[in-house]
Design a protein around this motif. Sequence first.
Motif, PDB file in Angstrom:
ATOM      1  N   ALA A   1      -1.221  59.298  -0.412  1.00 15.60           N
ATOM      2  CA  ALA A   1      -2.234  60.287  -0.039  1.00 15.60           C
ATOM      3  C   ALA A   1      -3.640  59.708  -0.142  1.00 15.60           C
ATOM      4  CB  ALA A   1      -2.106  61.530  -0.915  1.00 15.60           C
ATOM      5  N   ALA A   2      -3.904  58.957  -1.195  1.00 18.35           N
ATOM      6  CA  ALA A   2      -5.229  58.344  -1.364  1.00 18.35           C
ATOM      7  C   ALA A   2      -5.499  57.330  -0.262  1.00 18.35           C
ATOM      8  CB  ALA A   2      -5.330  57.675  -2.731  1.00 18.35           C
ATOM      9  N   GLN A   3      -4.514  56.521   0.071  1.00 19.27           N
ATOM     10  CA  GLN A   3      -4.700  55.513   1.120  1.00 19.27           C
ATOM     11  C   GLN A   3      -4.832  56.165   2.489  1.00 19.27           C
ATOM     12  OE1 GLN A   3      -1.282  53.063   0.431  1.00 19.27           O
ATOM     13  NE2 GLN A   3      -2.276  51.913  -1.200  1.00 19.27           N
ATOM     14  N   TRP A   4      -4.064  57.214   2.733  1.00 14.97           N
ATOM     15  CA  TRP A   4      -4.123  57.924   4.019  1.00 14.97           C
ATOM     16  C   TRP A   4      -5.500  58.562   4.198  1.00 14.97           C
ATOM     17  CZ3 TRP A   4      -0.754  56.596   7.376  1.00 14.97           C
ATOM     18  CH2 TRP A   4      -0.461  57.394   8.483  1.00 14.97           C
ATOM     19  N   THR A   5      -6.038  59.134   3.118  1.00 12.07           N
ATOM     20  CA  THR A   5      -7.369  59.730   3.164  1.00 12.07           C
ATOM     21  C   THR A   5      -8.426  58.672   3.459  1.00 12.07           C
ATOM     22  OG1 THR A   5      -6.703  61.480   1.642  1.00 12.07           O
ATOM     23  CG2 THR A   5      -9.067  61.066   1.847  1.00 12.07           C
ATOM     24  N   ALA A   6      -8.315  57.511   2.838  1.00  9.23           N
ATOM     25  CA  ALA A   6      -9.259  56.426   3.092  1.00  9.23           C
ATOM     26  C   ALA A   6      -9.189  55.987   4.551  1.00  9.23           C
ATOM     27  CB  ALA A   6      -8.987  55.247   2.166  1.00  9.23           C
ATOM     28  N   LEU A   7      -7.986  55.910   5.120  1.00  9.36           N
ATOM     29  CA  LEU A   7      -7.842  55.529   6.516  1.00  9.36           C
ATOM     30  C   LEU A   7      -8.425  56.594   7.426  1.00  9.36           C
ATOM     31  CD1 LEU A   7      -6.775  53.592   8.657  1.00  9.36           C
ATOM     32  CD2 LEU A   7      -4.579  54.756   8.517  1.00  9.36           C
ATOM     33  N   GLU A   8      -8.194  57.846   7.107  1.00  4.80           N
ATOM     34  CA  GLU A   8      -8.748  58.932   7.917  1.00  4.80           C
ATOM     35  C   GLU A   8     -10.267  58.860   7.946  1.00  4.80           C
ATOM     36  OE1 GLU A   8      -8.292  63.735   8.452  1.00  4.80           O
ATOM     37  OE2 GLU A   8      -7.999  62.883   6.467  1.00  4.80           O
ATOM     38  N   LEU A   9     -10.882  58.607   6.812  1.00  2.00           N
ATOM     39  CA  LEU A   9     -12.346  58.496   6.756  1.00  2.00           C
ATOM     40  C   LEU A   9     -12.843  57.295   7.555  1.00  2.00           C
ATOM     41  CD1 LEU A   9     -12.923  59.382   2.998  1.00  2.00           C
ATOM     42  CD2 LEU A   9     -13.388  60.835   4.999  1.00  2.00           C
ATOM     43  N   ALA A  10     -12.129  56.177   7.475  1.00  2.00           N
ATOM     44  CA  ALA A  10     -12.511  54.987   8.237  1.00  2.00           C
ATOM     45  C   ALA A  10     -12.441  55.272   9.732  1.00  2.00           C
ATOM     46  CB  ALA A  10     -11.611  53.811   7.873  1.00  2.00           C
ATOM     47  N   CYS A  11     -11.405  55.967  10.167  1.00  2.00           N
ATOM     48  CA  CYS A  11     -11.260  56.295  11.583  1.00  2.00           C
ATOM     49  C   CYS A  11     -12.368  57.233  12.054  1.00  2.00           C
ATOM     50  CB  CYS A  11      -9.890  56.910  11.849  1.00  2.00           C
ATOM     51  SG  CYS A  11      -8.516  55.764  11.550  1.00  2.00           S
ATOM     52  N   LYS A  12     -12.738  58.190  11.209  1.00  2.00           N
ATOM     53  CA  LYS A  12     -13.825  59.100  11.574  1.00  2.00           C
ATOM     54  C   LYS A  12     -15.134  58.341  11.771  1.00  2.00           C
ATOM     55  CE  LYS A  12     -12.064  63.363   9.626  1.00  2.00           C
ATOM     56  NZ  LYS A  12     -12.191  64.392   8.587  1.00  2.00           N
ATOM     57  N   GLU A  13     -15.349  57.291  10.967  1.00  2.00           N
ATOM     58  CA  GLU A  13     -16.556  56.487  11.130  1.00  2.00           C
ATOM     59  C   GLU A  13     -16.489  55.638  12.389  1.00  2.00           C
ATOM     60  OE1 GLU A  13     -17.894  54.295   7.716  1.00  2.00           O
ATOM     61  OE2 GLU A  13     -17.158  55.838   6.360  1.00  2.00           O
ATOM     62  N   LEU A  14     -15.311  55.191  12.757  1.00  2.00           N
ATOM     63  CA  LEU A  14     -15.145  54.342  13.927  1.00  2.00           C
ATOM     64  C   LEU A  14     -15.219  55.135  15.222  1.00  2.00           C
ATOM     65  CD1 LEU A  14     -14.457  51.499  15.002  1.00  2.00           C
ATOM     66  CD2 LEU A  14     -12.048  52.082  14.738  1.00  2.00           C
ATOM     67  N   TYR A  15     -14.774  56.362  15.215  1.00  2.00           N
ATOM     68  CA  TYR A  15     -14.665  57.147  16.441  1.00  2.00           C
ATOM     69  C   TYR A  15     -15.967  57.209  17.254  1.00  2.00           C
ATOM     70  CZ  TYR A  15     -13.065  60.657  19.684  1.00  2.00           C
ATOM     71  OH  TYR A  15     -12.721  61.317  20.830  1.00  2.00           O
ATOM     72  N   PRO A  16     -17.120  57.446  16.642  1.00  2.00           N
ATOM     73  CA  PRO A  16     -18.350  57.490  17.450  1.00  2.00           C
ATOM     74  C   PRO A  16     -18.700  56.156  18.119  1.00  2.00           C
ATOM     75  CG  PRO A  16     -18.718  58.506  15.318  1.00  2.00           C
ATOM     76  CD  PRO A  16     -17.376  57.836  15.266  1.00  2.00           C
TER      77      PRO A  16
END
Length: 125
Positions: A95-110
């Motif tokens: 869960a912690a790693q998945w959350t970190a990946l989700e945040l990284a993707c949100k930063e990359l999306y723009p």
Amino acid sequence: MILMPFLFLLQGSDAETYDTLLRCAAFHAIEAERLVRDEGAAAGDAQKATANDFTQTARAMLSEDNDANAVETDLAQRKAEYLDTLAKGEVNEVAAQWTALELACKELYPMLSRINADSISGESR
């Protein structure tokens, strides 16, 4: 699962950018599948669209010399890695790693439109 540190596109290589795009595409594809399974067919549409955006950007980064199926093969490998990790991992750790990946993707999306524009103009090839 070991998460690579979030990639700052201005500092990273094309290979790192490509890998990060595929990791984000895999993450969103798996989330789409989960939502469809848990909530119904339409529930995963936004996640599917986001996964497609990351996949298309990764595809745009490849040179014309690459195999047409390279992105799909690489994406399937990332998804398999994540699903394997989820299947055998500690729930809190995953869960912690998945959350970190989700945040990284949100930063990359723009940044996707800039990457696409650079790829189309040939700057990333």
